[in-house]
Write an enzyme that holds these catalytic residues in place. Structure first.
Site, PDB file in Angstrom:
ATOM      1  N   TYR A  91     -26.088   1.516   8.899  1.00 37.62           N
ATOM      2  CA  TYR A  91     -26.246   2.943   9.193  1.00 37.62           C
ATOM      3  C   TYR A  91     -27.706   3.297   9.001  1.00 37.62           C
ATOM      4  O   TYR A  91     -28.316   2.938   7.992  1.00 37.62           O
ATOM      5  CB  TYR A  91     -25.373   3.758   8.233  1.00 37.62           C
ATOM      6  CG  TYR A  91     -25.514   5.247   8.350  1.00 37.62           C
ATOM      7  CD1 TYR A  91     -24.942   5.943   9.414  1.00 37.62           C
ATOM      8  CD2 TYR A  91     -26.212   5.984   7.389  1.00 37.62           C
ATOM      9  CE1 TYR A  91     -25.051   7.320   9.514  1.00 37.62           C
ATOM     10  CE2 TYR A  91     -26.322   7.366   7.475  1.00 37.62           C
ATOM     11  CZ  TYR A  91     -25.742   8.028   8.541  1.00 37.62           C
ATOM     12  OH  TYR A  91     -25.858   9.393   8.623  1.00 37.62           O
TER      13      TYR A  91
ATOM     14  N   LYS B  56     -34.848   8.510  -0.062  1.00 36.64           N
ATOM     15  CA  LYS B  56     -34.168   8.495  -1.362  1.00 36.64           C
ATOM     16  C   LYS B  56     -35.119   8.393  -2.563  1.00 36.64           C
ATOM     17  O   LYS B  56     -35.666   9.393  -2.978  1.00 36.64           O
ATOM     18  CB  LYS B  56     -33.117   7.382  -1.370  1.00 36.64           C
ATOM     19  CG  LYS B  56     -32.048   7.606  -0.266  1.00 36.64           C
ATOM     20  CD  LYS B  56     -30.845   6.739  -0.434  1.00 36.64           C
ATOM     21  CE  LYS B  56     -29.899   6.766   0.764  1.00 36.64           C
ATOM     22  NZ  LYS B  56     -28.920   7.822   0.758  1.00 36.64           N
TER      23      LYS B  56
ATOM     24  N   ASP C 211     -35.080  -1.003   7.511  1.00 38.79           N
ATOM     25  CA  ASP C 211     -34.676   0.305   7.023  1.00 38.79           C
ATOM     26  C   ASP C 211     -34.413   0.149   5.524  1.00 38.79           C
ATOM     27  O   ASP C 211     -33.346  -0.301   5.106  1.00 38.79           O
ATOM     28  CB  ASP C 211     -33.424   0.765   7.763  1.00 38.79           C
ATOM     29  CG  ASP C 211     -32.917   2.101   7.241  1.00 38.79           C
ATOM     30  OD1 ASP C 211     -33.440   2.572   6.208  1.00 38.79           O
ATOM     31  OD2 ASP C 211     -31.985   2.658   7.844  1.00 38.79           O
TER      32      ASP C 211
HETATM   33  N1  HOZ Z   1     -25.056   8.857   4.381  1.00 37.43           N
HETATM   34  C1  HOZ Z   1     -25.068   8.955   2.983  1.00 37.43           C
HETATM   35  C2  HOZ Z   1     -24.575   7.747   2.306  1.00 37.43           C
HETATM   36  N2  HOZ Z   1     -24.810   6.518   2.877  1.00 37.43           N
HETATM   37  C3  HOZ Z   1     -24.255  10.104   2.493  1.00 37.43           C
HETATM   38  C4  HOZ Z   1     -25.093  11.254   2.264  1.00 37.43           C
HETATM   39  C5  HOZ Z   1     -24.429  12.418   1.562  1.00 37.43           C
HETATM   40  O1  HOZ Z   1     -23.293  12.729   1.820  1.00 37.43           O
HETATM   41  O2  HOZ Z   1     -25.107  13.019   0.756  1.00 37.43           O
END
Ligand code: HOZ
Length: 426
Positions: free
Chosen positions: A142, A265, A237
């Site tokens: 992802y 992050k 990534d």
């Molecule tokens: N896409 C995020 C985890 N892989 C989730 C982000 C969120 O819900 O804060």
């Protein structure tokens, strides 16, 4: 949970699904999401004042623990001087230099506000630099929610059982070619047919959005070789792995140099920050130096930069990563032993402060098909037992877990006690 239930009902009236990001709605595991009002160290506190040992860490950034005094102090200091100017500030260069110190492949970089922005922009740069349109990604990886990357994606897209999102034009999706993670032969075949049309391979070097899946030895280096052979770029990534699996990221751990890297992050310490960067000659394509346009009012926001710098300063201390790595690995090993004793098939893994586990007897789990074949009903039962016992795990079997520098043996022991009871009951 009383107040969380009330707040979720209220939120559903005004936010789609009651949330601002799909995984948070608990659709995969069922039940009501918990509403948190406070975090400190390894703990979160919900709206009913129940404490939870937290292994989500805001999905990764809280590597120093929640509300670390140094980070809060840096944010407060910065905020006193104003919340943002939309103009260059010294502090954005300072954060960039700190990042570059540990990731020298980031010769030139730009700050943005999220991982999604970083990956979307890196792909535009790769296309602008190579003059090619196609990109290659891996099943279950992802890279945020931009159009071309929501193809066979992990995280929330996978959680909801909709790997391809509605609203993505067919013509855009067609430019994204997907391959099985860890299958170098499939990559070689694809490149032998279409390699000259590929602008870039983008990969999470340790996949973290289909649960945590490690690259098999040599896989990343072989991808680099393919990119060199066909004139494509390699994009790591590292939004999740950067400053999380080690101070030098996955690229440092596996000694593979990507052409471009995306970060997020941890570099914002919990505030919205992303970054993309890499080889100078490639990044010189970015406006105003070159023809690839990218911009943002909030990019390089001074409060977010201050939070990132303070967080990196904590994790740069020589013992930080060795300790985090040892604690995390010890924790998941004990988890595996408990599961084995209770005859529950479980495969767990960790690297740096990141971990994952699958309810399966496959060991290792190294691709998306194995992930999909793991026992998600067991995960859901385990998740709810843990939550009731005050342990906050990601509400999906397709996410990673995160340990912070604030977790101690006391928290691990309590977590393992709860896990033992959970294993007994599933
Ligand atoms: N896409 C995020 C985890 N892989 C989730 C982000 C969120 O819900 O804060």
């Amino acid at each position: 949970m009383k107040r969380s239930k009330f707040l979720f009902t209220e939120a559903q009236e005004i936010l789609p699904g009651g949330v601002n990001s799909p995984v948070r709605a608990f659709s995969r595991v069922g039940g009501n999401p918990v509403y948190f009002k406070r975090g400190k160290g390894a703990y979160l506190y919900d709206e009913d004042n129940k404490a939870y040992i937290d292994y989500v860490g805001s999905w990764g950034p809280m590597i120093a623990g929640h509300a670390h005094p140094d980070v809060i102090h840096a944010v407060q200091e910065a905020a006193q001087n104003g919340l943002g100017f939309g103009a260059p500030t010294e502090i954005e260069t300072q954060l960039a230099k700190k990042i570059q110190l540990h990731m020298p492949t980031m010769e030139l970089m730009r700050m943005v506000n999220s991982g999604t922005e970083a990956t979307m922009s890196a792909l535009r740069v790769a296309r602008g630099f190579t003059g090619r349109d196609k990109i290659v990604k891996f099943e279950g990886c992802y890279h945020g929610h931009s159009d071309g990357l929501l193809v066979k994606a992990g995280s929330g897209a996978l959680t909801l059982g909709e790997p391809d999102s509605a609203g993505v034009p067919q013509q855009v999706a067609e430019q994204t070619l997907t391959l099985p993670f860890n299958d170098i032969e499939a990559a070689k075949i694809l490149f032998s047919q279409l390699g000259e049309q590929v602008a870039a391979i983008i990969i999470e070097p340790v996949a973290g959005n289909m649960g945590m899946v490690m690259p098999v030895p040599g896989f990343l280096a072989e991808l680099k070789r393919l990119c060199l052979d066909y004139g494509a770029l390699l994009i790591f990534d590292e939004v999740m792995t950067g400053f999380r699996v080690g101070l030098k990221g996955a690229q440092g751990l596996f000694s593979v140099q990507p052409d471009l890297t995306t970060l997020g992050k941890v570099i914002g310490g919990g505030l919205p920050v992303g970054s993309f960067g890499g080889r100078r000659d490639i990044m010189e394509c970015v406006a105003p130096l070159g023809p690839v346009y990218q911009a943002g009012t909030l990019s390089g926001n001074p409060i977010a930069m201050a939070s990132g710098i303070a967080t990196l300063s904590i994790i740069e201390k020589p013992d930080f990563f060795p300790d985090l790595q040892a604690q995390t690995s010890n924790f998941v090993k004990r988890l595996e032993v408990l599961a084995r004793d209770r005859k529950v098939p479980l495969t767990a893994n960790s690297i740096g402060g990141m971990f994952g586990f699958f309810f399966t007897s496959d060991n290792p789990v190294s691709n998306f098909s194995q992930v999909l074949n793991s026992n998600t009903s067991n995960f859901n039962a385990f998740f709810h037992h843990m939550l009731a016992s005050g342990i906050n795990l990601a509400p999906s079997p397709f996410e990673s877990g995160f340990v912070s520098g604030a977790h101690t043996e006391q928290e691990f022991a309590a977590t393992l006690d709860a896990a033992d009871t959970a294993f007994k009951n599933i």
